[in-house]
Design a protein around this motif. Structure first.
Motif, short mmCIF file in Angstrom:
data_model
loop_
_atom_site.label_atom_id
_atom_site.label_comp_id
_atom_site.label_asym_id
_atom_site.label_seq_id
_atom_site.Cartn_x
_atom_site.Cartn_y
_atom_site.Cartn_z
N ARG A 148 21.63 5.20 30.65
CA ARG A 148 20.47 4.37 30.99
C ARG A 148 20.50 3.06 30.22
O ARG A 148 19.89 2.09 30.61
CB ARG A 148 19.18 5.13 30.69
CG ARG A 148 19.01 5.57 29.23
CD ARG A 148 17.71 6.38 29.08
NE ARG A 148 17.63 7.07 27.81
CZ ARG A 148 17.15 6.56 26.70
NH1 ARG A 148 16.72 5.30 26.69
NH2 ARG A 148 17.10 7.27 25.59
N ASP A 149 21.24 3.03 29.11
CA ASP A 149 21.39 1.85 28.27
C ASP A 149 22.86 1.75 27.92
O ASP A 149 23.35 2.49 27.06
CB ASP A 149 20.51 1.99 27.03
CG ASP A 149 20.66 0.83 26.05
OD1 ASP A 149 21.60 0.03 26.19
OD2 ASP A 149 19.82 0.73 25.12
N ALA A 199 9.93 6.53 26.34
CA ALA A 199 11.12 6.82 25.53
C ALA A 199 12.39 6.72 26.36
O ALA A 199 13.46 6.45 25.83
CB ALA A 199 11.00 8.22 24.92
N GLU A 200 12.28 6.93 27.67
CA GLU A 200 13.49 6.98 28.50
C GLU A 200 13.40 6.00 29.66
O GLU A 200 13.41 6.39 30.82
CB GLU A 200 13.73 8.40 29.02
CG GLU A 200 14.21 9.35 27.95
CD GLU A 200 14.98 10.53 28.53
OE1 GLU A 200 15.61 10.37 29.59
OE2 GLU A 200 14.93 11.59 27.90
N ALA A 201 13.32 4.73 29.37
CA ALA A 201 13.36 3.70 30.41
C ALA A 201 14.80 3.22 30.59
O ALA A 201 15.47 2.86 29.63
CB ALA A 201 12.47 2.52 30.02
N GLN A 238 5.01 10.32 35.14
CA GLN A 238 6.03 9.39 34.66
C GLN A 238 6.40 8.39 35.75
O GLN A 238 7.55 7.94 35.84
CB GLN A 238 7.26 10.17 34.18
CG GLN A 238 7.01 10.99 32.94
CD GLN A 238 6.56 10.13 31.77
OE1 GLN A 238 7.28 9.26 31.31
NE2 GLN A 238 5.34 10.36 31.29
N SER A 239 5.41 8.04 36.55
CA SER A 239 5.57 7.00 37.57
C SER A 239 4.59 5.89 37.25
O SER A 239 3.43 6.15 36.90
CB SER A 239 5.29 7.57 38.97
OG SER A 239 6.22 8.59 39.28
N SER A 246 19.00 10.82 31.95
CA SER A 246 18.60 12.20 32.24
C SER A 246 17.62 12.17 33.40
O SER A 246 17.13 11.10 33.79
CB SER A 246 17.95 12.83 31.01
OG SER A 246 16.56 12.49 30.94
N PRO A 247 17.29 13.33 33.97
CA PRO A 247 16.31 13.34 35.05
C PRO A 247 14.94 12.78 34.65
O PRO A 247 14.14 12.44 35.52
CB PRO A 247 16.20 14.83 35.41
CG PRO A 247 17.54 15.39 35.04
CD PRO A 247 17.92 14.66 33.78
#
Length: 512
Positions: free
Chosen positions: A71-72, A228-230, A216-217, A80-81
């Motif tokens: 993702r980065d 935390a997971e963008a 998470q939308s 991750s999902p």
């Protein structure tokens, strides 16, 4: 804007993703799961996609979710999902669903004229202005082409863009032909706002995302960046995988057309709802929308003949049409509702087979490719127990053909340059503000003895081409356009003409 093309060999990519990180897998495995993982990693490398996430659902809910790559890319952080990506035009189905909720409440019908709700709605075609319905604007049949640069990266409000619609030229007769048109989904969002008194964002959050548990939308980038997971956005620019800025919250008037950001776990809830005709959490769950209302969004409302869509034209993809926020066709004999999405640095695919009972979402952080769709079609082949179609090879051929066409256009531009010419005026005479009723304002500034153009929030460096024509270059998107100036009767520069819409003449901006 034109597709940004990576200049690389299929076997020698600029960026090679890491090994897959499978975070969630339920009891129902993907057929030949290990070969699928190998396939995904190979295709991520071919298409220069740093990170990809995938989920598969059936009517009972999630059956598989996986994260691959990064993702980065700079920080080497895995996808991750749970990683949040922008879903782009997959947002359109949420907007049509929102209107469906109002249909259920008898506050409108699919055939309500737009002007019954928005009296200020005007198109250049007076008949279309009077007769365009909600069904028309959701199925891309108003006669308008994309006109994307009239809104892309603009800080203008929805009300301001709505007022400019009357000045945008159609290229087809009303209801004569499918032409993809993002601004009409902004109009759809304004209809929701006018009827409910809520912004499209608030309505979508409270009436769709919250009931579905899509926690998470998100409807703005600021909220995503606090997660935390963008995922970070990337494009291939001048042969390099490049981190680019997020689409800014101040530039989201077209939010109803493409600004939801989500992860595959939340999108799995959305697709499960679709497979259960509006019931949440399975066929016996609480109903969010009436089945007949929802099914109307996936009926064919407009035939599609668009060779620019890579998947069209193959025998496996039959009966192409557009519903209300969904692209519709058969895939290998099975009815498929699908949509792709592309917004700065992100690509998406969401689809489901209403009869076969499968749904797939794939999200990636490079919008320069169709990899999410390639992966989805491969998964359908596996789930249906059919031979795998070589979609990647097919799409790569079209990708290379597009590159060749772009290079031919560049070569033609260079060949057409007349040597030994110079501008008719000092560069300072071209500076100033220019305006077009449909496209807004363009500003030309003199910077370091050169001309610089500002349009919406994008900057373009100008270089003399010949006579009073200049090339305008935007570094962020590696995009070049011609700007031609002309003078009025008094000899002063009075107009700039810019090629902003394919298959149309230059858009003329009058100097203020």
């Amino acid at each position: 804007m034109r597709r940004i093309a990576a200049d690389h060999d299929a076997e020698s990519p600029v960026f090679r993703p890491s090994s897959p990180v499978i975070m969630i897998q339920t009891e129902y495995p993907i057929p030949n799961n290990e070969t699928f993982n190998v396939f995904v990693n190979k295709e991520m490398a071919r298409w220069n996609v740093p990170g990809l996430t995938v989920a598969v659902v059936n009517r009972a809910g999630l059956v598989f979710a996986g994260g691959y790559g990064l993702r980065d890319a700079e920080g080497h952080l895995p996808a991750s999902p749970r990683t949040v990506f922008a879903i782009g035009s997959c947002t359109k189905a949420f907007t049509s669903f929102g209107l469906g909720l109002l249909v259920d409440e008898r506050k409108l019908t699919w055939d309500t004229p737009v002007r019954d709700v928005l009296p200020e709605f005007r198109l250049q075609d007076e008949f279309a202005s009077d007769h365009a319905t909600i069904r028309d604007i959701l199925s891309h049949r108003t006669g308008l082409p994309r006109h994307d640069l009239a809104w892309f990266k603009s800080a203008d409000t929805r009300k301001e863009i709505l007022a400019r619609l009357a000045h945008l030229q159609p290229t087809r007769e009303f209801r004569a032909e499918y032409q993809y048109q993002n601004i009409m989904f902004m109009v759809a969002g304004l209809i929701i706002e006018r009827i409910t008194g809520q912004s499209w964002e608030d309505f979508t959050q409270t009436r769709i995302l919250n009931p579905l548990g899509m926690s998470q939308s998100f409807l703005n980038t600021a909220d995503v960046l606090r997660q935390a997971e963008a995922a970070l956005p990337y494009q291939v620019i001048r042969e390099q995988l490049t981190r680019i800025p997020f689409y800014a919250d101040g530039e989201t008037a077209l939010g109803p057309a493409g600004h939801i950001q989500s992860n595959v776990l939340d999108m799995a809830r959305w697709l499960t709802l679709q497979l259960n005709d509006g019931a949440m959490g399975g066929a016996d769950g609480q109903r969010l929308i009436q089945p007949n209302t929802l099914k109307e969004t996936r009926k064919p409302h407009m035939p599609v003949n668009d060779p620019k869509v890579w998947a069209y034209g193959y025998e496996e993809m039959g009966h192409a049409s557009y519903g209300l926020g969904w692209r519709l066709n058969t895939y290998r004999g099975k009815w498929l509702a699908q949509h792709s999405g592309a917004i700065d640095g992100f690509g998406a695919h969401a689809s489901f087979m209403p009869n076969a009972g499968w749904g797939i979402v794939a999200l990636g952080n490079n919008n320069s490719t169709n990899l999410p769709s390639i992966v989805a079609y491969n998964l359908y082949d596996r789930l249906l127990g059919l031979d795998e179609i070589p979609w990647s090879e097919r799409f790569f051929q079209k990708f290379m053909a597009e590159k060749a066409q772009e290079q031919a256009e560049k070569d033609a531009l260079a060949a057409g340059k007349k040597p030994g010419t110079q501008p008719s005026h000092p560069l300072a005479a071209y500076a100033g503000r220019y305006t077009n009723a449909g496209y807004g304002d363009v500003t030309l500034e003199l910077r370091d003895d050169g001309l610089y153009m500002l349009y919406n929030t994008l900057g373009w460096s100008l270089a003399h081409h010949h006579f009073d024509t200049f090339t305008a270059y935007n570094q962020l998107f590696d995009d070049t356009r011609l700007v031609t100036f002309s003078a009025g009767p008094d000899g002063a520069i009075s107009q700039a003409a810019i090629k902003l819409e394919p298959n149309m003449a230059e858009i003329e901006f009058a100097k203020c």
